[in-house]
Design a protein around this motif. Structure first.
Motif, PDB file in Angstrom:
ATOM      1  N   VAL A  37       0.793  -1.203  -0.168  1.00 49.22           N
ATOM      2  CA  VAL A  37      -0.013   0.030  -0.101  1.00 49.22           C
ATOM      3  C   VAL A  37       1.018   1.249   0.019  1.00 49.22           C
ATOM      4  N   ALA A  38       1.981   1.349   0.730  1.00 49.93           N
ATOM      5  CA  ALA A  38       2.796   2.357   0.760  1.00 49.93           C
ATOM      6  C   ALA A  38       3.583   2.615  -0.661  1.00 49.93           C
ATOM      7  N   VAL A  39       3.794   1.480  -1.382  1.00 52.31           N
ATOM      8  CA  VAL A  39       4.356   1.521  -2.752  1.00 52.31           C
ATOM      9  C   VAL A  39       3.254   2.082  -3.550  1.00 52.31           C
ATOM     10  N   ILE A  40       1.950   1.458  -3.711  1.00 47.50           N
ATOM     11  CA  ILE A  40       0.872   1.958  -4.474  1.00 47.50           C
ATOM     12  C   ILE A  40       0.792   3.438  -4.216  1.00 47.50           C
ATOM     13  N   GLY A  41       0.835   4.089  -2.815  1.00 46.56           N
ATOM     14  CA  GLY A  41       0.606   5.281  -2.747  1.00 46.56           C
ATOM     15  C   GLY A  41       1.852   6.163  -3.216  1.00 46.56           C
ATOM     16  N   LEU A  42       2.720   5.654  -3.199  1.00 50.73           N
ATOM     17  CA  LEU A  42       3.988   6.284  -3.797  1.00 50.73           C
ATOM     18  C   LEU A  42       3.994   6.613  -5.400  1.00 50.73           C
ATOM     19  N   VAL A  43       3.622   5.268  -6.091  1.00 49.83           N
ATOM     20  CA  VAL A  43       3.590   5.225  -7.485  1.00 49.83           C
ATOM     21  C   VAL A  43       2.289   6.161  -7.807  1.00 49.83           C
ATOM     22  N   ASN A  44       1.090   6.394  -7.136  1.00 47.29           N
ATOM     23  CA  ASN A  44       0.130   7.257  -7.246  1.00 47.29           C
ATOM     24  C   ASN A  44       0.449   8.765  -7.184  1.00 47.29           C
ATOM     25  N   ALA A  45       1.456   8.902  -6.365  1.00 45.16           N
ATOM     26  CA  ALA A  45       1.742  10.378  -6.114  1.00 45.16           C
ATOM     27  C   ALA A  45       2.622  10.815  -7.106  1.00 45.16           C
ATOM     28  N   PHE A  46       3.549   9.995  -7.753  1.00 46.13           N
ATOM     29  CA  PHE A  46       4.640  10.495  -8.601  1.00 46.13           C
ATOM     30  C   PHE A  46       4.421  10.126 -10.175  1.00 46.13           C
ATOM     31  N   VAL A  47       3.865   8.957 -10.219  1.00 49.86           N
ATOM     32  CA  VAL A  47       3.766   8.389 -11.485  1.00 49.86           C
ATOM     33  C   VAL A  47       2.508   9.026 -12.268  1.00 49.86           C
ATOM     34  N   ARG A  48       1.408   8.630 -11.645  1.00 44.57           N
ATOM     35  CA  ARG A  48       0.051   8.839 -11.743  1.00 44.57           C
ATOM     36  C   ARG A  48      -0.131  10.339 -12.535  1.00 44.57           C
ATOM     37  N   PRO A  49       0.231  11.428 -12.224  1.00 40.86           N
ATOM     38  CA  PRO A  49       0.056  12.727 -12.696  1.00 40.86           C
ATOM     39  C   PRO A  49       0.710  12.754 -13.990  1.00 40.86           C
ATOM     40  N   ILE A  50       1.779  12.193 -14.243  1.00 38.21           N
ATOM     41  CA  ILE A  50       2.420  12.164 -15.558  1.00 38.21           C
ATOM     42  C   ILE A  50       1.549  11.401 -16.396  1.00 38.21           C
ATOM     43  N   LEU A  51       1.384  10.385 -16.070  1.00 40.18           N
ATOM     44  CA  LEU A  51       0.588   9.142 -17.141  1.00 40.18           C
ATOM     45  C   LEU A  51      -0.715   9.777 -17.371  1.00 40.18           C
ATOM     46  N   GLY A  52      -1.255  10.365 -16.498  1.00 35.66           N
ATOM     47  CA  GLY A  52      -2.746  10.899 -16.399  1.00 35.66           C
ATOM     48  C   GLY A  52      -2.787  12.065 -17.411  1.00 35.66           C
ATOM     49  N   PHE A  53      -1.649  13.044 -17.262  1.00 31.37           N
ATOM     50  CA  PHE A  53      -1.571  14.098 -18.219  1.00 31.37           C
ATOM     51  C   PHE A  53      -1.269  13.558 -19.857  1.00 31.37           C
ATOM     52  N   LEU A  54      -0.453  12.695 -20.015  1.00 33.30           N
ATOM     53  CA  LEU A  54      -0.281  12.077 -21.125  1.00 33.30           C
ATOM     54  C   LEU A  54      -1.325  11.282 -22.025  1.00 33.30           C
ATOM     55  N   ALA A  55      -2.117  10.548 -21.133  1.00 32.62           N
ATOM     56  CA  ALA A  55      -3.350   9.792 -21.342  1.00 32.62           C
ATOM     57  C   ALA A  55      -4.327  10.501 -21.497  1.00 32.62           C
TER      58      ALA A  55
END
Length: 118
Positions: A37-55
């Protein structure tokens, strides 16, 4: 701080429940779920905004349904970044179904925890 800890614990429990429901989605223990869950939170915090913008264009064309694919990819990425003994997703279908089940179960658990907290 109390809300953060309750959300973290609730999501860890939701991850364990998801592992029991979805085949190919494995979590070894409660401690492994807390780490995942900690790793999922970090991925959502750092990677999700970038992929969300690109997608965004494809998300717009699919009326938001591509967000389900994005969630599955981010969950799969978190399983790769978590030590292999703790949290394993065996394929894209398990990631897709797991992301849907995890979001539903964690929403219900966090709703219940919010009701207990008040």
């Amino acid at each position: 701080m109390k809300n953060f800890l309750l959300t973290w614990l609730g999501t860890a429990v939701a991850l364990l429940v998801t592992a029991h429901i979805v085949p190919g989605f494995e979590v070894k223990s409660f401690v492994a779920a807390l780490l995942a869950v900690a790793v999922i939170g970090l991925v959502n915090a750092f990677v999700r905004p970038i992929l969300g913008f690109l997608a965004f264009p494809i998300t717009l064309l699919t009326f938001g349904l591509f967000t389900l694919v994005l969630n599955a990819f981010l969950l799969w990425l978190a399983s790769i970044l978590t030590p292999r003994d703790y949290f394993v997703i065996d394929g894209p279908l398990a990631a897709f179904l797991g992301s849907i089940v995890l979001s539903i179960v964690s929403s219900v658990i966090n709703y219940i925890l919010r009701g207990i907290e008040e």
